[in-house]
Design an enzyme around this catalytic site. Structure first.
Site, PDB file in Angstrom:
ATOM      1  CG  ASP A   1      -1.881   1.224   1.197  1.00  0.00           C
ATOM      2  OD1 ASP A   1      -2.521   1.441   0.155  1.00  0.00           O
ATOM      3  OD2 ASP A   1      -1.962   1.963   2.198  1.00  0.00           O
ATOM      4  CB  SER A   2       0.165   4.722  -0.977  1.00  0.00           C
ATOM      5  OG  SER A   2      -1.045   4.815  -0.260  1.00  0.00           O
TER       6      SER A   2
ATOM      7  CE1 TYR B   1       2.793   5.925  -3.420  1.00  0.00           C
ATOM      8  CE2 TYR B   1       1.819   4.152  -4.710  1.00  0.00           C
ATOM      9  CZ  TYR B   1       2.894   4.680  -4.025  1.00  0.00           C
ATOM     10  OH  TYR B   1       4.055   3.963  -3.939  1.00  0.00           O
ATOM     11  N   GLY B   2      -3.066   9.169  -3.821  1.00  0.00           N
ATOM     12  CA  GLY B   2      -4.401   9.488  -4.339  1.00  0.00           C
ATOM     13  C   GLY B   2      -4.487  10.744  -5.170  1.00  0.00           C
TER      14      GLY B   2
ATOM     15  CB  CYS C   1      -9.767   4.783  -0.064  1.00  0.00           C
ATOM     16  SG  CYS C   1      -8.207   5.262   0.705  1.00  0.00           S
ATOM     17  CB  THR C   2      -7.050   0.016   1.833  1.00  0.00           C
ATOM     18  OG1 THR C   2      -5.927   0.790   1.396  1.00  0.00           O
ATOM     19  CG2 THR C   2      -7.452  -0.951   0.738  1.00  0.00           C
ATOM     20  CG  HIS C   3      -5.698   5.228   4.209  1.00  0.00           C
ATOM     21  ND1 HIS C   3      -5.082   4.660   3.133  1.00  0.00           N
ATOM     22  CD2 HIS C   3      -4.703   5.785   4.953  1.00  0.00           C
ATOM     23  CE1 HIS C   3      -3.785   4.879   3.199  1.00  0.00           C
ATOM     24  NE2 HIS C   3      -3.524   5.555   4.300  1.00  0.00           N
TER      25      HIS C   3
ATOM     26  CD  GLU D   1      -1.119   7.515   5.826  1.00  0.00           C
ATOM     27  OE1 GLU D   1       0.008   7.667   6.304  1.00  0.00           O
ATOM     28  OE2 GLU D   1      -1.466   6.471   5.220  1.00  0.00           O
TER      29      GLU D   1
ATOM     30  CB  CYS E   1      -3.081   0.689  -2.617  1.00  0.00           C
ATOM     31  SG  CYS E   1      -3.126   2.432  -3.050  1.00  0.00           S
ATOM     32  CG  ASN E   2      -9.492   0.767  -3.477  1.00  0.00           C
ATOM     33  OD1 ASN E   2     -10.304   0.068  -4.052  1.00  0.00           O
ATOM     34  ND2 ASN E   2      -9.289   0.684  -2.166  1.00  0.00           N
ATOM     35  CB  THR E   3      -4.688   5.127  -5.479  1.00  0.00           C
ATOM     36  OG1 THR E   3      -5.611   5.638  -4.517  1.00  0.00           O
ATOM     37  CG2 THR E   3      -4.256   6.224  -6.419  1.00  0.00           C
TER      38      THR E   3
HETATM   39  N1  DGL Z   1      -5.106   3.457   0.615  1.00  0.00           N
HETATM   40  C1  DGL Z   1      -5.060   3.992  -0.699  1.00  0.00           C
HETATM   41  C2  DGL Z   1      -6.234   3.472  -1.539  1.00  0.00           C
HETATM   42  O1  DGL Z   1      -6.829   2.444  -1.223  1.00  0.00           O
HETATM   43  C3  DGL Z   1      -5.017   5.505  -0.830  1.00  0.00           C
HETATM   44  C4  DGL Z   1      -4.065   6.248  -0.012  1.00  0.00           C
HETATM   45  C5  DGL Z   1      -3.314   7.291  -0.780  1.00  0.00           C
HETATM   46  O2  DGL Z   1      -3.890   8.256  -1.272  1.00  0.00           O
HETATM   47  O3  DGL Z   1      -2.098   7.080  -0.881  1.00  0.00           O
HETATM   48  O4  DGL Z   1      -6.572   4.091  -2.520  1.00  0.00           O
END
Ligand code: DGL
Length: 279
Positions: A15-16, A47-48, A197-199, A163, A78-80
């Site tokens: 993940d990012s 990363y988003g 988004c996994t967060h 975060e 990570c979805n992004t």
């Molecule tokens: N956890 C990441 C996702 O599922 C996004 C976090 C990020 O923006 O880096 O998209």
């Protein structure tokens, strides 16, 4: 480009930042027998908000590192990264690195399950700017379920809230309510919402507080872990390469101390983490 041999090793989860830990925890609960390596690119998160090219290059470097560490299989938790880098890695990099190794994402398994949740066929998506702009969710959903209507809202402030450990603070309420109101204004018939988004599972309590109670909230951890179990039962050659010690190693591109402190929010165990340099 480097080539990687066939070898035994752990399942890599990338993940990012910390978000992929919500996926890792569910996978380890369901498949505790395997070894795992988690890599968080915390130094370059988020990363988003980054461009396609940058997300692809960063993700490619992280997958290459997990392959170097011996993982036969890497999950982009990570979805992004799944939206912006998975296809390019599968089509351009894997054939050179080693076509027998595998990289899987989190969007496809989520999309495959959506049909069993929605009755109105109106679905909402909360995700990063990158994931929403990629339109990966509506595109993938319409390939399988053309009648489902998808409305999306980008939530650029939710990842920083998580975060920075502000996900349960009073300040979070404003931004949770703001994005929920935006989504409901787009489509009043939504009965299912994907946390893409996994967060975001860390914000679940606040999200439920502001969403009407009839709307179901889909977190990805359980879906992705069930899908992985099924995948491994159908790919026995790959499964045979996975080592089975029940261990998990953690790597971060940021400081070890910082990772340990923040990861404690996501995991209920003390962990050891090592800093790793990406080339
Ligand atoms: N956890 C990441 C996702 O599922 C996004 C976090 C990020 O923006 O880096 O998209």
């Amino acid at each position: 480009m480097v080539q990687f041999p066939n070898q035994n090793g752990a399942i890599g989860v990338f993940d990012s930042g910390y978000g992929g830990l919500t996926i890792l925890s569910e996978i380890r609960k369901r498949l505790p027998q395997y070894d795992y390596i988690y890599l968080g690119d915390n130094a370059r998160t988020p990363y988003g908000t980054r461009s396609f090219d940058v997300v692809y290059e960063y993700t490619r470097q992280c997958v290459e590192k997990l392959f170097e560490l011996g993982c036969p299989l890497v999950i982009l938790g990570c979805n992004t990264a799944s939206a912006k880098a998975l296809k390019s890695i599968q089509m351009s990099d894997l054939p050179i690195w080693n076509p027998d190794r595998r990289v899987l994402g989190v969007i496809r398994p989520t999309v495959e399950e959506i049909d069993s949740f929605t009755k109105t066929r109106h679905v909402g998506l909360f995700a990063t700017v990158g994931t929403v702009q990629s339109e990966s969710y509506p595109i993938e959903i319409h390939k399988i379920f053309p009648d489902i209507q998808v409305s999306s809202v980008a939530c650029p402030l939710w990842v920083p809230l998580v975060e920075n450990s502000e996900f349960d603070g009073d300040g979070a309420d404003y931004f949770v309510k703001k994005y929920i109101d935006q989504l409901l204004a787009q489509d009043a018939l939504i009965d299912t919402v994907i946390l893409g988004c996994t967060h975001y599972p860390l914000l679940l309590a606040k999200i439920k507080k502001y969403l009407p109670p009839h709307i179901r909230v889909i977190s990805q951890g359980a879906i992705v872990s069930a899908s992985l179990e099924d995948y491994l039962s159908r790919h026995v050659d790959l499964e045979a390469w996975l080592t089975r010690g029940g261990e998990c190693r953690f790597y971060t591109t940021e400081s070890e101390e910082k990772f340990k402190k923040s990861a404690a929010i996501f995991l209920s165990e003390q962990i050891d983490v090592r800093h790793i340099q990406l080339s």
